[in-house]
Design an enzyme around this catalytic site. Structure first.
Site, PDB file in Angstrom:
ATOM      1  N   HIS A 384       0.843  -1.193   0.000  1.00 37.58           N
ATOM      2  CA  HIS A 384       0.000   0.000   0.000  1.00 37.58           C
ATOM      3  C   HIS A 384       0.877   1.241   0.000  1.00 37.58           C
ATOM      4  O   HIS A 384       1.208   1.760   1.065  1.00 37.58           O
ATOM      5  CB  HIS A 384      -0.895   0.029   1.247  1.00 37.58           C
ATOM      6  CG  HIS A 384      -1.996  -0.991   1.247  1.00 37.58           C
ATOM      7  ND1 HIS A 384      -2.652  -1.363   2.394  1.00 37.58           N
ATOM      8  CD2 HIS A 384      -2.560  -1.708   0.242  1.00 37.58           C
ATOM      9  CE1 HIS A 384      -3.586  -2.277   2.090  1.00 37.58           C
ATOM     10  NE2 HIS A 384      -3.536  -2.503   0.786  1.00 37.58           N
ATOM     11  N   HIS A 463       7.005   1.931   5.520  1.00 40.86           N
ATOM     12  CA  HIS A 463       8.126   2.730   5.012  1.00 40.86           C
ATOM     13  C   HIS A 463       7.755   4.209   5.058  1.00 40.86           C
ATOM     14  O   HIS A 463       6.575   4.557   5.029  1.00 40.86           O
ATOM     15  CB  HIS A 463       8.482   2.298   3.589  1.00 40.86           C
ATOM     16  CG  HIS A 463       9.368   1.076   3.583  1.00 40.86           C
ATOM     17  ND1 HIS A 463      10.558   1.034   2.913  1.00 40.86           N
ATOM     18  CD2 HIS A 463       9.243  -0.102   4.218  1.00 40.86           C
ATOM     19  CE1 HIS A 463      11.127  -0.153   3.117  1.00 40.86           C
ATOM     20  NE2 HIS A 463      10.347  -0.867   3.901  1.00 40.86           N
ATOM     21  N   GLU A 464       8.777   5.049   5.136  1.00 40.64           N
ATOM     22  CA  GLU A 464       8.581   6.491   5.406  1.00 40.64           C
ATOM     23  C   GLU A 464       7.601   6.655   6.566  1.00 40.64           C
ATOM     24  O   GLU A 464       6.631   7.415   6.486  1.00 40.64           O
ATOM     25  CB  GLU A 464       8.070   7.253   4.163  1.00 40.64           C
ATOM     26  CG  GLU A 464       8.970   7.155   2.966  1.00 40.64           C
ATOM     27  CD  GLU A 464       8.769   5.847   2.203  1.00 40.64           C
ATOM     28  OE1 GLU A 464       7.625   5.387   2.106  1.00 40.64           O
ATOM     29  OE2 GLU A 464       9.770   5.277   1.740  1.00 40.64           O
ATOM     30  N   GLU A 488      17.848   1.088  -0.664  1.00 40.23           N
ATOM     31  CA  GLU A 488      17.435   1.699  -1.930  1.00 40.23           C
ATOM     32  C   GLU A 488      18.382   2.812  -2.379  1.00 40.23           C
ATOM     33  O   GLU A 488      18.551   3.030  -3.576  1.00 40.23           O
ATOM     34  CB  GLU A 488      16.000   2.216  -1.824  1.00 40.23           C
ATOM     35  CG  GLU A 488      15.796   3.256  -0.739  1.00 40.23           C
ATOM     36  CD  GLU A 488      14.324   3.456  -0.358  1.00 40.23           C
ATOM     37  OE1 GLU A 488      13.498   2.603  -0.702  1.00 40.23           O
ATOM     38  OE2 GLU A 488      14.034   4.474   0.286  1.00 40.23           O
TER      39      GLU A 488
HETATM   40  C1  NOJ Z   1       9.991   3.992  -0.908  1.00 37.73           C
HETATM   41  C2  NOJ Z   1      10.225   2.699  -0.202  1.00 37.73           C
HETATM   42  O1  NOJ Z   1      11.255   2.814   0.745  1.00 37.73           O
HETATM   43  C3  NOJ Z   1      10.552   1.668  -1.236  1.00 37.73           C
HETATM   44  O2  NOJ Z   1      10.865   0.450  -0.621  1.00 37.73           O
HETATM   45  C4  NOJ Z   1       9.399   1.519  -2.192  1.00 37.73           C
HETATM   46  O3  NOJ Z   1       9.786   0.662  -3.234  1.00 37.73           O
HETATM   47  C5  NOJ Z   1       8.994   2.861  -2.798  1.00 37.73           C
HETATM   48  N1  NOJ Z   1       8.856   3.849  -1.780  1.00 37.73           N
HETATM   49  C6  NOJ Z   1       7.672   2.767  -3.551  1.00 37.73           C
HETATM   50  O4  NOJ Z   1       6.634   2.462  -2.687  1.00 37.73           O
HETATM   51 CA    CA Z   2      12.132   5.094   1.734  1.00 40.64          CA
END
Ligand code: NOJ
Ligand code: CA
Length: 704
Positions: A384, A463-464, A488
Site C-alpha cells: 500500500h 516505510h517512510e 534503496e
Molecule cells: C519507498 C520505499 O522505501 C521503497 O521500498 C518503495 O519501493 C517505494 N517507496 C515505492 O513504494
Molecule cells: Ca524510503
C-alpha cells in the site's frame, strides 16, 4: 543592593515571586531514586523560581546536569515555574516477560519507579514519573484530570537534556525535507544544531548515552535542539493545525528515554524502550510470523522495471509467478509485489489520490496469484503505497485490508513517500491539512492502520513511517519499518550509503527497533552499474547485524543464481532469535553480533566494519558447554574491500566449541557472517529443490 541584584530582584518580582527571594533561598533538597543495582540515580527538584528540573548520575558521576521539565500551552498559562515538589513515592518492579518474536525471548523489566507530584502555586498539578534502570532512565509526564486544564493544547515541550561531560555525538538532522533518510554525522555535541532521535553520544569518560523516546501514542514525536553548550531541548514535531499536540486530560505523554551504559554494546543491549511500552494488547498473536521474503522491487529501483503500467511493468502475473517459484524453491515465505494496483501512472509522489488499494492492474491477476502462492507454501506480501495521502488511504483502509484477508495475504508493506510536512490528512473541518511524518496526526494514523490490520490478522511493515518507539511490544503485528536511509539509496546513489552507514545505524536508529533495511544485494550493483560500497560477506552479515523479524533478500533471482554458495547463508539465516549478544563495537566503526536461532540451538554471527580493515578477536564463550559445533564461515577473501574486489569471498567450515576464539578479518567496508550449527540441531530451512552439496573444507572463489 548592587545594581545587578536590583535589576534581577525587580525581574523576579515581575515573574511573581517576592523580590529578592531568588538569591537567598537555596533550592529545596532534591528527591532521589536509584536503579536496583545502584548504577544510576535520578534527582528531581525545583530551582529558586520553582522551575522543575532533574539530573542523572552514573556511579556518582554527573551524566545529565540539572535539566528543565515543563510545557507551553496554546490557550493556558505555561507549566514552567512556580512549582513545588509535592509527594514523591518510589517502588521497585521486577518482571520478566516473553516476546512473541524478537532479539531475545525473555526480557527482564527491573527498575525503580519514582512518581513526583509537582504542585503549581495556582493550584494546578503535574506528575512526572521516572523509571530508573541500571542501563537507563525513562520519564514521562502525567496530566491529571483537573478543571483548570482539561483540554490540553501543547505548543512546546520544555524537557531538556544537559549532558554533563564533553561528548561526541552521532546524529541525523531534524526538521529537514528528507525526514530521517540521512547519512549520520559524527561531531562534538557542541556542533549539533537540531537532530532526530535516537541521538547517540560518547562522553569523555567513555560512558555512552542515547536519547530517544518510548510509546508514542496519539502524540507528536520529538526533535532535539541544542540550546547552548551541551544542553539539548525537545521540540515536538509540528502540526499545521496549530498546537503540536492536543489531548484531553487525564493522559500520559510518551516516555523520554536515555540509554546509559559503559560502552556502545551496552546501549544496544538495553531493553529500556520495550520495557517502557505497554504489554501486548492483541492477545494471541501466533499469527504474526517472522519470515524472509523476496520481491518485485529491486528491478524498479534499478530502472529495469516500472511500478506504473506499460512495457516495463514489473508486477505482471508471469513475473510474479517467477518470484513465487523462486521463493518456494529457496525457502522464502514471502513475495512482495509493488506496482500491482492502479494509481502509479500519474505523478503519485506526495499526491497519491489516484491510488486504489483494491483494483489491480489488468496484467496482474491478484486472486490467482494469491492462490498459486499458497499452493506453493508462499504468501504474497501486500503493498500500500499512499504517496503520503493518508486521507485517500484511510477512506479505503477497511476494504483494502478485507481483500488481503480474504486472499490470505497476512503482511502488508505500507509507504508514505512525500517530503517532510507533505502528508495529506483529512481534518475534523472536512478539509485536507498537510502534516508531518512524525507528528501527532501520523501517530494516530499508524496506530489506526496497525489495529485495523490486527483485526484481520495482518502484519504491517511501514516505510517512510513515524519513528520506532517500541510499540511492537503492545502491537506485535507492527513487525518492522524503514525510518532511516535503507538499501534503496545504493540503487539510486546521490550518494550511496558509505561503509560506516550501517555501523552507524546499529548504534542509533536500531536502538528504536527493527528496520526493514532490505539487505542481500550480492551483485553489489545499483542502477546504471553503480557500485555498492560493500562486500559479499558484509551483505550476508547484515542479516545478523540489522535486526528485523522480516528480512528481504533484495537482489534479483537471476543475481542469486550467480552466487549460489553465499546465497546459502541467506537461505539458512533465521529472522527470530532467542538470544542476542553484542560481542564488540564502537559507534560508526565496527560491531559484531551473535544471535541464537529461536527455533533451535544454532548461533549466527555477523560483523561489519567501516572503511577501515579490522581484525576482531571474539570469544565463542556463549556456546553451550561440552558441545562441538560446526562453523560455516563466510569471510572477505583476498583483495576484498569496498574499493577493492567486492566479490572476493572465502567460505570454509571448521569445528568450534565454547573454548575457542575466532579472529574475524574484515576487509575495508567488509564483514563476516558465520553459521554456528549445533550438533544435531535444527537443520536449515529445507529448499524444495535438492540442496546444493557444499564442498567439504575450504573453498575460495571470486565470481563476476
Ligand atoms: C519507498 C520505499 O522505501 C521503497 O521500498 C518503495 O519501493 C517505494 N517507496 C515505492 O513504494
Ligand atoms: Ca524510503
Amino acid at each position: 543592593m548592587t545594581r545587578r541584584i536590583a535589576i534581577l530582584a525587580a525581574w523576579v518580582s515581575i515573574a511573581g515571586l517576592p523580590a529578592g527571594s531568588w538569591a537567598q533561598t537555596p533550592p529545596p533538597e532534591p528527591v532521589r531514586a536509584a536503579s536496583p543495582g545502584k548504577v544510576l540515580e535520578v534527582a528531581v527538584r525545583v530551582d529558586p523560581d520553582g522551575r522543575p528540573e532533574y539530573s542523572i548520575r552514573r556511579h556518582q558521576s554527573l551524566i545529565v546536569d540539572w535539566s528543565r521539565l515543563g510545557f507551553i500551552f496554546a490557550d493556558a498559562p505555561k507549566f514552567e515555574r512556580n512549582f513545588t515538589v509535592g509527594e514523591a513515592s518510589t517502588r521497585v518492579f521486577d518482571d520478566t516477560w516473553e516476546q512473541p518474536w524478537g532479539e531475545r525471548r525473555y526480557v527482564r523489566d527491573h527498575g525503580t519507579e519514582m512518581r513526583v507530584t509537582l504542585n503549581e502555586r495556582s493550584g494546578r498539578k503535574l506528575d512526572v514519573v521516572f523509571r530508573v534502570f541500571d542501563d537507563g532512565v525513562g520519564f514521562r509526564y502525567e496530566f491529571p484530570d483537573q478543571a483548570s486544564l482539561r483540554e490540553v493544547n501543547i505548543v512546546d515541550e520544555l524537557t531538556e537534556f544537559a549532558i554533563a561531560e564533553p561528548a561526541t555525538a552521532w546524529w541525523i538532522p531534524g526538521g529537514e525535507w528528507n525526514r530521517d533518510e540521512y547519512l549520520y554525522h559524527q561531531t562534538p555535541l557542541t556542533e549539533v544544531s537540531m537532530v532526530h532521535t535516537p541521538i547517540t553520544m560518547k562522553l569523555a569518560s567513555g560512558v555512552h548515552v542515547a536519547i530517544h523516546e518510548a510509546a508514542v501514542v496519539d502524540f507528536a514525536t520529538v526533535w532535539l535542539r541544542r540550546v547552548d553548550g551541551q544542553r539539548l531541548k525537545t521540540l515536538l514535531w509540528p502540526s499545521s493545525t496549530g498546537p503540536r499536540v492536543s489531548r484531553k486530560a487525564p493522559f500520559a505523554t510518551p516516555w523520554r528515554t536515555l540509554k546509559i551504559a559503559k560502552d556502545a554494546p551496552g546501549i544496544y543491549m538495553s531493553d529500556l524502550i520495550l520495557n517502557l511500552n505497554e504489554p501486548n494488547k492483541l492477545g494471541d498473536v501466533s499469527w504474526v510470523k517472522p519470515f524472509k521474503y523476496v520481491g518485485i522491487w529491486w528491478g524498479m529501483h534499478l530502472g529495469q522495471n516500472t511500478w506504473n503500467s506499460g512495457p516495463k511493468h514489473g508486477a505482471t502475473t508471469a513475473e510474479t509467478r517467477r518470484y513465487i517459484d523462486f521463493a518456494a524453491a529457496n525457502g522464502f515465505r514471502g513475495v512482495l509485489v509493488e506496482g500491482w494496483n492502479k494509481g502509479w501512472d500519474g505523478d503519485w509522489f506526495a499526491k497519491g489520490e489516484e491510488f486504489s488499494f483494491t483494483e489491480p492492474y489488468a496484467d496482474f491477476d491478484l486472486p490467482a496469484l494469491a492462490a498459486y502462492a499458497r499452493k506453493k507454501g508462499v504468501r504474497l506480501i501486500g503493498h500500500h503505497e499512499t504517496g503520503g495521502n493518508l486521507a485517500n488511504y484511510e477512506r479505503q483502509l477497511g476494504p483494502a485490508l478485507d481483500l488481503y484477508r480474504k486472499l490470505g495475504v497476512d503482511a502488508v508493506k505500507t509507504g508514505y513517500v512525500a517530503d517532510a510536512g507533505g502528508l495529506q490528512v483529512l481534518g475534523s473541518d472536512g478539509r485536507i491539512h498537510f502534516e508531518w511524518h512524525d507528528g501527532q496526526a501520523a501517530s494516530r494514523h499508524h496506530l489506526l492502520v496497525v489495529t485495523e490490520a490486527a483485526k484481520r490478522k495482518i502484519s504491517i511493515d511501514a516505510h517512510e513511517p513515524i519513528k520506532d518507539t517500541g510499540l511492537r511490544r503492545t502491537y506485535p503485528n507492527w513487525v518492522s519499518r524503514e525510518a532511516a536511509r535503507g538499501m534503496e539509496y545504493n540503487a539510486w546513489g546521490n550518494p550511496v550509503n558509505p561503509p560506516d552507514h550501517e555501523v552507524n545505524l546499529v548504534f542509533t536508529r536500531m536502538l528504536g527497533g527493527p528496520m526493514d533495511y532490505t539487505p542481500g544485494v550480492l551483485s553489489l550493483t545499483g542502477a546504471g552499474g553503480r557500485r555498492i560500497p560493500s562486500t559479499i560477506a558484509r551483505q550476508l552479515a547484515l542479516y545478523v547485524v540489522l535486526y528485523s523479524p522480516i528480512q528481504m533478500a533484495a537482489d534479483l533471482p537471476e543475481n542469486y543464481a550467480k552466487f549460489p554458495r553465499p546465497f546459502r547463508f541467506i537461505k539458512d539465516v533465521p529472522t527470530d532469535w532467542s538470544d542476542t549478544r553484542v560481542l564488540n563495537g564502537e559507534v560508526g566503526d565496527y560491531v559484531t553480533f551473535a544471535r541464537k536461532d529461536r527455533a533451535g540451538d544454532d548461533w549466527y554471527l555477523g560483523a561489519i566494519t567501516d572503511e577501515q580493515p579490522r581484525n576482531l578477536r571474539v570469544s565463542l564463550g556463549f556456546l553451550d558447554e561440552g558441545k562441538q559445533y560446526t562453523a560455516t564461515i563466510y569471510r572477505d577473501g583476498p583483495g576484498a574491500g569496498f574499493a577493492g574486489d567486492p566479490k572476493s569471498v572465502v567460505i570454509e567450515s571448521r569445528p568450534v566449541s565454547r573454548n575457542d576464539y575466532l579472529t574475524l578479518e574484515l576487509a575495508p567496508g567488509g564483514g563476516q557472517a558465520i553459521r554456528i550449527a549445533a550438533p544435531g540441531g535444527k537443520k536449515a530451512a529445507k529448499p524444495r529443490k535438492p540442496p546444493e552439496t557444499p564442498q567439504p573444507g575450504k573453498e575460495e572463489f571470486d565470481v563476476e
